[in-house]
Write a protein that holds these residues in place. Structure first.
Motif, PDB file in Angstrom:
ATOM      1  N   LEU A  59      42.474  15.894  68.637  1.00  0.00           N
ATOM      2  CA  LEU A  59      41.347  16.597  67.800  1.00  0.00           C
ATOM      3  C   LEU A  59      41.040  17.428  68.088  1.00  0.00           C
ATOM      4  CD1 LEU A  59      38.717  13.631  67.818  1.00  0.00           C
ATOM      5  CD2 LEU A  59      41.170  13.855  66.030  1.00  0.00           C
ATOM      6  N   LEU A  60      41.443  18.488  69.454  1.00  0.00           N
ATOM      7  CA  LEU A  60      41.687  19.635  69.539  1.00  0.00           C
ATOM      8  C   LEU A  60      42.237  21.162  69.083  1.00  0.00           C
ATOM      9  CD1 LEU A  60      40.651  19.051  73.645  1.00  0.00           C
ATOM     10  CD2 LEU A  60      38.824  19.649  71.767  1.00  0.00           C
ATOM     11  N   ARG A  61      42.918  20.126  69.077  1.00  0.00           N
ATOM     12  CA  ARG A  61      44.431  21.355  68.427  1.00  0.00           C
ATOM     13  C   ARG A  61      43.966  21.561  66.905  1.00  0.00           C
ATOM     14  NH1 ARG A  61      49.434  16.429  68.583  1.00  0.00           N
ATOM     15  NH2 ARG A  61      48.386  15.725  70.840  1.00  0.00           N
ATOM     16  N   PRO A 120      32.855  19.616  82.163  1.00  0.00           N
ATOM     17  CA  PRO A 120      33.224  18.997  83.088  1.00  0.00           C
ATOM     18  C   PRO A 120      33.193  17.479  83.400  1.00  0.00           C
ATOM     19  CG  PRO A 120      31.430  20.311  82.626  1.00  0.00           C
ATOM     20  CD  PRO A 120      32.928  20.409  81.536  1.00  0.00           C
ATOM     21  N   THR A 121      33.525  17.381  81.505  1.00  0.00           N
ATOM     22  CA  THR A 121      33.563  15.855  80.930  1.00  0.00           C
ATOM     23  C   THR A 121      35.385  15.537  80.840  1.00  0.00           C
ATOM     24  OG1 THR A 121      33.542  16.783  78.234  1.00  0.00           O
ATOM     25  CG2 THR A 121      31.758  16.692  79.512  1.00  0.00           C
ATOM     26  N   MET A 126      35.543  17.226  75.555  1.00  0.00           N
ATOM     27  CA  MET A 126      36.370  18.502  75.994  1.00  0.00           C
ATOM     28  C   MET A 126      35.238  19.552  75.575  1.00  0.00           C
ATOM     29  SD  MET A 126      38.406  20.319  77.576  1.00  0.00           S
ATOM     30  CE  MET A 126      39.427  20.016  78.345  1.00  0.00           C
ATOM     31  N   LYS A 127      34.651  19.555  74.231  1.00  0.00           N
ATOM     32  CA  LYS A 127      33.942  21.124  74.212  1.00  0.00           C
ATOM     33  C   LYS A 127      32.892  20.629  74.139  1.00  0.00           C
ATOM     34  CE  LYS A 127      37.909  23.076  70.659  1.00  0.00           C
ATOM     35  NZ  LYS A 127      38.090  23.304  70.025  1.00  0.00           N
ATOM     36  N   TYR A 128      32.083  20.153  75.048  1.00  0.00           N
ATOM     37  CA  TYR A 128      31.100  19.367  75.043  1.00  0.00           C
ATOM     38  C   TYR A 128      30.661  20.835  76.774  1.00  0.00           C
ATOM     39  CZ  TYR A 128      26.033  18.138  76.683  1.00  0.00           C
ATOM     40  OH  TYR A 128      24.519  17.850  77.008  1.00  0.00           O
ATOM     41  N   CYS A 159      38.413  17.517  82.543  1.00  0.00           N
ATOM     42  CA  CYS A 159      39.306  17.773  81.715  1.00  0.00           C
ATOM     43  C   CYS A 159      39.970  19.448  82.033  1.00  0.00           C
ATOM     44  CB  CYS A 159      39.341  17.471  80.512  1.00  0.00           C
ATOM     45  SG  CYS A 159      40.731  17.077  79.029  1.00  0.00           S
ATOM     46  N   ILE A 160      41.355  19.748  81.590  1.00  0.00           N
ATOM     47  CA  ILE A 160      41.543  21.522  81.047  1.00  0.00           C
ATOM     48  C   ILE A 160      42.307  21.393  80.327  1.00  0.00           C
ATOM     49  CG2 ILE A 160      41.678  22.461  83.796  1.00  0.00           C
ATOM     50  CD1 ILE A 160      44.245  21.284  83.528  1.00  0.00           C
ATOM     51  N   PHE A 161      42.258  22.313  79.492  1.00  0.00           N
ATOM     52  CA  PHE A 161      43.020  22.560  77.838  1.00  0.00           C
ATOM     53  C   PHE A 161      42.756  23.988  77.881  1.00  0.00           C
ATOM     54  CE2 PHE A 161      42.454  23.140  73.375  1.00  0.00           C
ATOM     55  CZ  PHE A 161      43.881  21.975  72.910  1.00  0.00           C
TER      56      PHE A 161
END
Length: 164
Positions: A59-61, A120-121, A126-128, A159-161
């Protein structure tokens, strides 16, 4: 309209127990009309989630997939001269976040262009409140720099992105 509502609430048909259900579940609830397409879309989304075809990281894409030069390296130790030893590069050519699950990360090395997320989540959230660093294509091509991860240092790295 208020009279119609009160008369329907007072009817014993609404309070009559359904076969095989308890009294608490048998009270009739008003059902709002729902457009057919909206119901179908929701059902398809639930099926995709259940089958694993959709995950939180997909969903991040939002942009193009990352080039091979956009990578993240994490510290894995120190050498005899107290210099950081970096991990093999994490690549993001698939467009998905990568779970890490470490509590000892205070810095990272980011290379190439992109928007770098250090959460950290989990990858699902990811975006929190992630640590975010942006390097534009006009500023860097393959250069690397070390960044300090304030939130990950305190809460751990989940997580990393990289968004390109």
């Amino acid at each position: 309209q208020a009279a119609a509502c009160s008369s329907s609430l007072g009817s014993d048909a609404a309070l009559r127990p359904a076969l095989g259900r308890g009294v608490a579940q048998s009270i009739a609830r008003p059902r709002l009309p729902q457009p057919r397409m909206q119901r179908q879309s929701f059902v398809l989304f639930l099926l995709a989630c259940a089958s694993g075809a959709v995950d939180g990281s997909s969903l991040l894409r939002q942009g193009a997939l990352c080039p091979p030069a956009s990578v993240i390296k994490l510290p894995i130790g120190k050498n005899a001269n107290n210099q950081t030893i970096w991990s093999k590069p994490f690549t993001f050519q698939t467009g998905a976040g990568q779970p890490i699950g470490r509590n000892d990360v205070a810095e990272a090395q980011i290379c190439g262009p992109g928007k770098f997320y250090f959460s950290p989540t989990s990858c699902m959230r990811m975006k929190y409140q992630p640590d975010i660093f942006t390097q534009s294509k006009s500023e860097v091509t393959t250069q690397c720099k070390v960044v300090t991860l304030d939130r990950a240092k305190t809460a751990g790295l989940g997580c990393i992105f990289v968004e390109c």
